[in-house]
Design an enzyme around this catalytic site. Sequence first.
Site, PDB file in Angstrom:
ATOM      1  CB  SER A  43      -0.980  -0.068   1.182  1.00 49.22           C
ATOM      2  OG  SER A  43      -2.095   0.747   0.935  1.00 49.22           O
ATOM      3  CG  ASP A 155      -4.491  -1.806   0.148  1.00 51.09           C
ATOM      4  OD1 ASP A 155      -3.458  -2.306   0.617  1.00 51.09           O
ATOM      5  OD2 ASP A 155      -4.776  -0.601   0.262  1.00 51.09           O
TER       6      ASP A 155
END
Length: 251
Positions: A43, A155
């Site tokens: 991320s 993600d």
Amino acid sequence: MGMRYKKLGVALGGGAAYGAAHIGVLKAFNDIGIKPEFISGTSIGALVAAHYAFKTPMNELEKIGKELDWLDVTGIKLSKLGLLSNERLGKTVIKQLGKVDIENSKIPLCMISTDICSGKKVVLNEGPLHKAVMASSCLPGIFIPVEWDDMMLVDGVLSENVPISPLREMGAEDIIAVDLTTNRKYKCPEDIIDVLTNTFDIGLNNMIIEQMKDDQTTIIQPELTAYNKADTGKAETLIREGYEAAMNALG
């Protein structure tokens, strides 16, 4: 001091606007003389790891950290719920680092994403850098998944928020892991992003703690209790918190 590490790998965890703390940690490495041989990121950690792996000068990285409006980069309008693209993040990466591939980094680099079709962890270690950063930071339910081969990527926070295991596969022996989430206190959400990030963190923290039980891993956990993930005005403070946490852990 950096000499005591053997084949050092560094894992930078997810944490949205907390990501500026990673820059403080890397600044401490510079000052101590620690030179990672491998780096991984999930991320926001993927974005910072990309800069480090492609040798963005530290003063420039600090400047980027201070200017980085996480919400602006991702194109979220908080008044609106829906599927949005985080292409703006990709464009920012191209502007900052160029149209480069992961495998051309100066320091071996990988990023973690999750295939939302299969639920499997995906380690991205080759292919377009900007697309990999987008995929690793693609918050499910907010951003349209990133298409990659026959996968739909979101993600990496869902599969390995502090990406230690890929570093082992890359050949790292000693590992320093930077965890931005398990040490924080929660606050009542102010918007949908807070709701989602709190949800992920609460659900994942026990798993993260398990994943980090590794004898040869030094954990750095900055004290980030006072911040809201979407509060991007505090980058300078976050950089300092990261720096101090690294100095305390490594000193």
